[in-house]
Design an enzyme around this catalytic site. Structure first.
Site, mmCIF file in Angstrom:
data_model
loop_
_atom_site.group_PDB
_atom_site.id
_atom_site.type_symbol
_atom_site.label_atom_id
_atom_site.label_comp_id
_atom_site.label_asym_id
_atom_site.label_seq_id
_atom_site.Cartn_x
_atom_site.Cartn_y
_atom_site.Cartn_z
ATOM 1 N N GLU A 97 4.114 3.025 -3.124
ATOM 2 C CA GLU A 97 2.701 3.399 -3.253
ATOM 3 C C GLU A 97 2.461 4.610 -4.148
ATOM 4 O OE1 GLU A 97 1.948 0.244 -0.573
ATOM 5 O OE2 GLU A 97 3.562 1.683 -0.536
ATOM 6 N N TYR A 110 4.071 7.569 -4.108
ATOM 7 C CA TYR A 110 4.354 8.881 -3.525
ATOM 8 C C TYR A 110 5.634 9.466 -4.140
ATOM 9 C CZ TYR A 110 0.605 7.948 -0.180
ATOM 10 O OH TYR A 110 -0.612 7.692 0.399
ATOM 11 N N ARG A 132 10.832 1.919 2.512
ATOM 12 C CA ARG A 132 9.710 1.159 1.949
ATOM 13 C C ARG A 132 9.852 1.183 0.429
ATOM 14 N NH1 ARG A 132 4.146 -0.357 4.375
ATOM 15 N NH2 ARG A 132 3.135 -1.264 2.558
ATOM 16 N N HIS A 158 -1.312 3.905 -5.582
ATOM 17 C CA HIS A 158 -2.715 4.155 -5.237
ATOM 18 C C HIS A 158 -3.594 4.287 -6.478
ATOM 19 C CE1 HIS A 158 -2.041 4.255 -1.024
ATOM 20 N NE2 HIS A 158 -1.336 5.355 -1.022
ATOM 21 N N GLN A 186 -13.980 -0.225 5.151
ATOM 22 C CA GLN A 186 -15.166 0.618 5.297
ATOM 23 C C GLN A 186 -15.034 1.673 6.390
ATOM 24 O OE1 GLN A 186 -18.889 -1.589 5.533
ATOM 25 N NE2 GLN A 186 -18.104 -3.136 4.129
#
Length: 671
Positions: free
Chosen positions: A164, A166, A214, A252, A339
């Protein structure tokens, strides 16, 4: 692991339980001022619900790695006690639990983030500082110490976050690693940081301590890693003592949707299958696995050894138990809207869930028997009325639910027609199942009048909204349609359309008209082609191009707003960019700062940047807000009865299922 992967994969579903993992998800409770008890209650519900393994939200190995200033970390013995309630909660209900060690690197929302190199990211205004070689080596030791402290706190293992975008991922990718020391340059050097962390944790914590890594299978950014590089790394980490690989998809900052509702279910499972074929340890599939049959297909076909669910267990903590018991109709399905979970976190709020308002409120919201059971009339079977009826009936009230339509759902029936939002069908399926409660009487196709309601103990009005028409000269012209005319009533729409109002409804209407109502996102190969994802993973970052290859819109569309600036800025933080990128990629024109002058046979007359022009629209669709429908409340007041107003009947803001479902639930807990 006694539950995880304990049984051979033989269907029917009784073995699913051993292969359902709750994936890591930051909840906001990691930094809760009342300590870890709210988070322990959250995990306890998911452990009771049947998750074999829970992976916590990301916990930093040092102060620099925290998500935010003073964010959650595990760096010394004084912080161990904070974690014990979490491990005890999971173990009490038979689940294993792993701490995710997460160093955010240049993604840290702090004044001075650190990274392999001083390469800024578009999602963080602060430019990172490059770590020195000495600091990199100290960071490796910080990871090892964090794992040892996790073991002391009772965790069964750790997940090392290497995807992701990081810190570890930043060391791996050429895009973000420009170093010329032992941790940069060659592939072996770029892998060194991850290798040293895993080797060190295994040596320090022993063989009985679970270590999951991961791995970023698809970076989806320019100059990211290739499949061959990832495979080399996977083999190194396997030798370093990693027990399982979890799969991460996309950084991201990537401009490709990976977890939003428009992404087809299990769209990336095929990439996980490729990794499983290449390594000798178990592999976990993740991303958009939200229904039991999806998980079952992945496992039965051998694409993965386990499935990782984060938001689906936010939506329904009983998901694993229901899956094993083949109660699919009872699953409260994650609709991947973001949301109330991810968007809340970006707003500094704790995570909850649009379809499950109890999520994150485990210590504050409980369904308890009503002190005085009542006979309650509910008018309107939209999201607010459905949520109220469901919760109130389970408290012991008798509910009669009226709706003038022949089907339940209200505005949800509009939402489900929007391309990229098919999951609302699941929400409606779930509520239909919940309405089977013996305390609920459903009266569809019946318009409730004040006289019909007078005898009830309580009256709840969830009568919804009507579209608001702005004051524009020519608003009554035959070219003018409301969004309900288009989305609900399917009125014919011409080849050129001007949409007035660029809120959520305006964007939904534009998507519907751009796609001619069809939903191509349901097709995984087409999704991969349109978003330029390399299915072979040979291209760097598995990205064939930095631009999506979206189809041209089926119509000429202008999406307009009065407010200056780019339309859609008020949409959700984690999904708004997708809607803007999707529409502009299809050729839809998005304009802000528009003054509407008049509507006539020529189209929509506007003024923009001090220039007057005419948009030659065949139709003008009005998406300019709503008004509450409160006529029934007034009629009740005339006969001396008051009613509770919820949902759009109370406040006609943007159509908001999150607010409606929460309002209905909270009233039902009070009444």
């Amino acid at each position: 692991m006694t539950r995880l992967l304990a049984a051979p994969l033989v269907l029917p579903r009784h073995t699913l339980r051993n292969r359902i993992i709750m994936g890591s998800m930051h909840t906001g409770f990691e930094e809760h001022p009342e300590g870890s008890l709210p988070l322990a209650a959250f995990y306890a519900e998911r452990a009771k619900g049947g998750a074999a393994l829970i992976i916590t939200g990301g916990i930093a190995p040092n102060r620099d790695g925290a998500v935010m200033e003073d964010g959650a970390k595990l760096t010394d013995a004084d912080e161990v006690e904070w974690h014990r309630p979490l491990t005890e909660a999971a173990h009490r209900h038979g689940a294993k639990i792993c701490l995710q060690i997460l160093h955010t690197g240049r993604y840290a929302m702090s004044r001075s983030p650190v990274a392999p190199s001083a390469v800024p990211t578009p999602i963080n205004p602060a430019k990172p500082r490059a770590l020195t070689t000495r600091e990199v080596r100290q960071t490796v030791q910080d990871y090892i110490r964090c794992a040892l402290l996790a073991k002391e706190a009772g965790y069964d293992g750790v997940e090392i976050m290497g995807s992701e975008g990081y810190l570890i991922n930043q060391f791996l990718a050429p895009a973000t690693n420009l170093r010329d020391d032992a941790y940069g340059g060659s592939l072996g050097n770029r892998h060194r940081f991850a290798e040293e962390i895993c080797t060190g944790i295994r040596a320090a914590c022993g063989d009985g301590f679970l270590m999951i890594f991961r791995l970023s299978l698809l970076d989806l950014v320019e100059n990211g890693s290739t499949w061959d590089e990832n495979l080399i790394l996977a083999h190194k980490l396997q030798q370093a003592g990693v027990d399982m690989f979890n799969t991460g998809i996309g950084w991201h900052e990537a401009r490709i949707p990976t977890i939003a509702t428009m992404v087809p279910r299990a769209a990336f499972a095929g990439f996980t299958a490729k990794l499983k074929q290449a390594v000798d340890i178990p592999v976990i599939a993740a991303n958009r696995i939200n229904m039991p049959e999806v998980a079952e297909d992945i496992l039965q076909s051998g694409m993965a050894d386990a499935v990782c669910l984060a938001r689906p267990l936010l939506a329904d903590p009983e998901w694993p138990n229901k899956a094993v018991q083949q109660q699919d109709d009872a699953v409260n399905t994650c609709i991947a809207c973001n949301q109330a979970c991810l968007d809340h976190l970006f707003e500094g709020k704790a995570a909850t869930c649009l379809v499950n308002p109890f999520a994150g409120y485990e210590t504050r919201m409980h369904i308890t028997p009503a002190a005085l059971p009542k006979h309650i009339a509910v008018v309107g079977a939209g999201p607010a009325g459905l949520a109220f009826a469901d919760t109130a009936a389970r408290r012991g009230h008798r509910i009669t639910l009226f709706d003038q339509s022949d089907e339940i759902g209200g505005q949800l029936n509009i939402a489900k027609t929007i391309p990229g939002k098919p999951e609302f069908h699941e929400t409606l399926r779930y509520f239909r199942h919940r309405l089977n409660h013996p305390g609920i009487t459903l009266q569809l196709g019946r318009r409730a009048e004040a006289a019909d309601l007078a005898a009830f103990d309580e009256i709840v009005l969830a009568t919804g909204i009507r579209p608001r028409l702005p004051q524009i000269e020519g608003i009554g012209h035959p070219k003018v349609l409301s969004y309900l005319d288009v989305l609900r009533d399917r009125r014919p729409v011409g080849g050129s359309v001007a949409i007035i109002g660029a809120g959520g409804i305006g964007f939904d209407t534009a998507e519907f008209l751009a796609h001619s109502g069809t939903d191509s996102a349901l097709d995984t190969p087409l999704f991969l082609r349109q978003w330029q994802i390399d299915p072979t993973m040979q291209a760097r970052g598995a990205l064939k191009s930095d631009r999506a290859a979206l189809p041209a819109a089926a119509r000429r569309i202008w999406l307009l707003q009065r407010k200056p600036g780019t339309p859609g800025r008020q949409l959700g933080k984690t999904t708004g960019w997708i809607h803007r990128l999707s529409l502009t990629g299809m050729g839809v024109t998005l304009w802000g700062g528009v003054e509407y002058l008049k509507i006539d046979d020529g189209g929509l007359h506007i003024r923009r940047d001090d220039e007057v022009s005419v948009l030659p629209a065949d139709h003008i669709v009005i998406c300019a807000g709503q008004e509450p429908q409160q006529e029934l409340a007034a009629a009740l007041a005339a006969i001396g009865r008051t009613a509770h107003l919820i949902g759009g009947a109370e406040k006609a803001a943007e159509l908001d299922a999150k607010r409606a479902i929460r309002a209905g639930t909270e009233l039902a807990l009070r009444i």
